[in-house]
Design a protein around this motif. Sequence first.
Motif, PDB file in Angstrom:
ATOM      1  N   ILE A 257       0.842  -1.199   0.000  1.00 21.91           N
ATOM      2  CA  ILE A 257       0.000   0.000   0.000  1.00 21.91           C
ATOM      3  C   ILE A 257       0.872   1.242   0.000  1.00 21.91           C
ATOM      4  CG2 ILE A 257      -1.652   1.303   1.428  1.00 21.91           C
ATOM      5  CD1 ILE A 257      -2.782  -1.151   0.009  1.00 21.91           C
ATOM      6  N   PHE A 258       1.892   1.221   0.856  1.00 21.83           N
ATOM      7  CA  PHE A 258       2.767   2.382   0.949  1.00 21.83           C
ATOM      8  C   PHE A 258       3.472   2.654  -0.385  1.00 21.83           C
ATOM      9  CE2 PHE A 258       6.810   4.428   1.760  1.00 21.83           C
ATOM     10  CZ  PHE A 258       6.393   5.512   2.511  1.00 21.83           C
TER      11      PHE A 258
ATOM     12  N   LEU B 230       2.760   1.569  -3.521  1.00 27.07           N
ATOM     13  CA  LEU B 230       1.817   1.949  -4.571  1.00 27.07           C
ATOM     14  C   LEU B 230       1.407   3.402  -4.454  1.00 27.07           C
ATOM     15  CD1 LEU B 230      -0.884  -0.835  -4.703  1.00 27.07           C
ATOM     16  CD2 LEU B 230       0.445   0.079  -6.624  1.00 27.07           C
ATOM     17  N   GLY B 231       1.061   3.784  -3.217  1.00 26.52           N
ATOM     18  CA  GLY B 231       0.539   5.130  -2.994  1.00 26.52           C
ATOM     19  C   GLY B 231       1.578   6.187  -3.294  1.00 26.52           C
ATOM     20  N   ILE B 232       2.782   5.979  -2.779  1.00 18.27           N
ATOM     21  CA  ILE B 232       3.797   7.013  -2.929  1.00 18.27           C
ATOM     22  C   ILE B 232       4.262   7.078  -4.387  1.00 18.27           C
ATOM     23  CG2 ILE B 232       5.960   5.794  -2.408  1.00 18.27           C
ATOM     24  CD1 ILE B 232       6.376   8.044  -0.270  1.00 18.27           C
TER      25      ILE B 232
END
Lengths: 509, 509
Positions: free
Chosen positions: A399-400, A402-404
């Motif tokens: 998640i981290f 992908l998001g960043i």
Amino acid sequence: MGDSDDAGSFVRYGIEDRPPLKKSLLLGVQHYLTMVGANIAVPLILAGALGMPEEIVPRFVGTFFVVSGIATLAQTTVGNRYPIVQGAPFSMLAPALAIIGVVTVNPPQGVAAWRAALLQLQGAIVVAALVEVAIGYLGLVGKLRQYLSPVVIAPVIALIGLSLFNSPDITAANQNWWLSGFTLVVIVAFSQYLDGRSTLFKLFPVLLGIVIAWVVAAALSVAGVFSPGAPGYVDLASVAGADPVYPIYPLQWGMPTVTPAFVIGMLAGVAASIIESIGDYHAVARLSGMGAPSGKRMTHGIGMEGLMNVFSGLMGTNGSTSYSENVGAIGLTGVASRYVVQVGAALMLVVGFVGYFGQLVATIPSPIVGGLYIAMFGQIVAVGLSNLKYVDLDSSRNIFILGIALFSGMAIPEYMSNVGSASAFQEGLANTAFLGPVLGTDVVANTVFVIGSTGMAVGGLVAIFLDNTVAGTDEERGLTAWAESAEADTDFASAYDRLVADDEPARAD
Amino acid sequence: MGDSDDAGSFVRYGIEDRPPLKKSLLLGVQHYLTMVGANIAVPLILAGALGMPEEIVPRFVGTFFVVSGIATLAQTTVGNRYPIVQGAPFSMLAPALAIIGVVTVNPPQGVAAWRAALLQLQGAIVVAALVEVAIGYLGLVGKLRQYLSPVVIAPVIALIGLSLFNSPDITAANQNWWLSGFTLVVIVAFSQYLDGRSTLFKLFPVLLGIVIAWVVAAALSVAGVFSPGAPGYVDLASVAGADPVYPIYPLQWGMPTVTPAFVIGMLAGVAASIIESIGDYHAVARLSGMGAPSGKRMTHGIGMEGLMNVFSGLMGTNGSTSYSENVGAIGLTGVASRYVVQVGAALMLVVGFVGYFGQLVATIPSPIVGGLYIAMFGQIVAVGLSNLKYVDLDSSRNIFILGIALFSGMAIPEYMSNVGSASAFQEGLANTAFLGPVLGTDVVANTVFVIGSTGMAVGGLVAIFLDNTVAGTDEERGLTAWAESAEADTDFASAYDRLVADDEPARAD
């Protein structure tokens, strides 16, 4: 629709399928129409920056289509053999505009400024492309493959689409919003609601959308509702006034000139286009119901893109790369046939050389292109995200990352755009404490500016770094599930394998 | 990390957990610091537009924090009881700026222009918020729930984060990029690389990032490397000069005035904030390891947001809504404790009333906020996309809907921003053939402009329409998988259930 839960639900015609000739012709026209907007936009932007004389512009545009046609034929036969159209890349526009800016301010004597700048541009592309040929055929991109997981590929492809959200064809303040909306509604209606009614609607939503909207716009133009110059105006008279055939040949503007500083900027553009192409390969593989591309296939794809960039430099266009628009069209229509793409490529050659055809296509007004883009680019975004099916979406590291990657792929190019130009950026870097003398050099500043202006390059580099350094299992990263469906090197037969090395078992894909 | 494949891998402290007081205080500070940038930005933007006298601005900012503290306490105790911080919404800025523009051009006699505009703003918020109270407690949002699938929720949440990509704290051309980058690197280092070394690093990456970067910036400011006015400058002297306590109370600026046209604009802002809040509820439920929120919980959440918007209108701020920044912080730290959020809320009250504290926090320079935002907003994007785990990503209708929702959620607001203002948009609509007289009315034009300027609202409306009309099975849309993990209405006990209706079985969540 409704037939879900099967990896082949995208595909109506597979990569090896050959629809009947008439159908293939129309499908080829549709592929051509999805790429035409971008492939006209690039030369028109350049012509404006170059200050190219009006009467030369149609031939300049035609050259782009001739290059696209030949590059597409080359890529689909002796390149990676994916059904991807090749066209002029946006990622190489930034360095091109920088070069043009420098040359036209102080043009050399005895030659028109636009021609001097264009020849510098050509020289930079040829040399940068030779580096790309080496990167490709030496297998460097293929080696990169082991560092690519779906956690990296998903944001790269998604950013290819997302970063186009502010295309002037869509968002210009004076745009004809209802004509854009009408085009989009027609495409959505045929592809999502009426697709069960007729195979025609299933296969040709884009073609139908453009043609119906064009007829409406042409009728309103003839009736005088749209006046000349208004967005949406269809200039039918321009078709009659077009040149019949353009003389298009290599070195038509003269002998390219090479300046090292310009080559460096163009190399950054080539690097960004390579990242985009890797994303496109994965997207088209996913849509064609094939596994993730093997290292060997990527090697031959990027190598051929390099060769075709050399060719484009010799012809006098702004490079050639895999076109995401057509990837979107494959997703929308389910037609992944390589043969259809080749028919489309033949059409590009005709349209490039024959003025009447080129001018007819150029009458498609910007609002119609804008409506088309929303459907096409959205499709690319979602095809990218569909790679998340392999990824553990309950993992906080995924998640981290992908998001960043997605967020910085949008934010950093916006920052670069606010800074304004490579030279302004360079000036800012040169004033940095301590590191200024290093950061402010041409090489560093140009490279960072061009890469930083390209969303998928920023997102890709962020994702590939984090995904390969933050702890995570192969299951978590999707590598295990991906590897099961990925193709092996032996699944791809290069032109050499097929035509020369007769001890290789013959494989057709 | 490494512990994947388990839906609880996000959670280090669950919603009902109460970490020890000292730890909770620090975690509360961290929550507070993630929301402080946005909650200062909104009043500063308004104060600038209002032309508010300098000496009143700190008290105006303080009022926003007092409202946030009370609204957060109300929402976490008698509202939906999710661990979400409440703050001033960006979605209500567009109508607020429109109102301020109209009033300050022709201020009424006998009252300062800024005060007249603020009272009009307050009146519009109070009336619009009463409508929100009705929408909430009459259960309209709860009824909406059956039309929401992960195909709708994923793009809505993702767009909450994505649409913030051009925050000036991140992308302003004169930003101090290395200070932003340093802040981000510290946050990434503690949360992704060093998190196994110490629980401290695991729990406090944001706090550590901000404090370390602030100390660096303060040292460089004292040393004279950053001069006053430069981005990154920390103005320590301003803290000593702050007022000790601000007098903050309801109707402090006078009696709000109500103008129907202004209420309509504000209603559109409220509608956008409701869509964003629904997205936030789903995001926080996902991160807290709970199922998708029940209709009953959404009813109480939106109802309470309406009540707190009425309260904010009476206090003189620009509304109150669920804050996405803190959702990002929950994802990054795994701390979903409601108690911690309440501690943070108590802190907001203190900081709101006490000038020294407020001014100290206001010294956090913009580049540090920018670095923080990249981590926080990226987190929101990916949390949204993580809902795709329920969705069939091989279904072409899902791909189409996701793509067009995400892309139009980026493109349409960009178009509205290019058009420039609600009045310019209204003028354009009024000139449309045939429909001009309808489209050009205040109601239609204002509503479309405000909704169209809000990415998650555009994406949400596009997705909810397409997902509920294009053919697709419940499995395909992710409804089946989602329903299994969603909570039932009986899983949520409202304040009334818990405190009054004693025949209801006592449940604590």
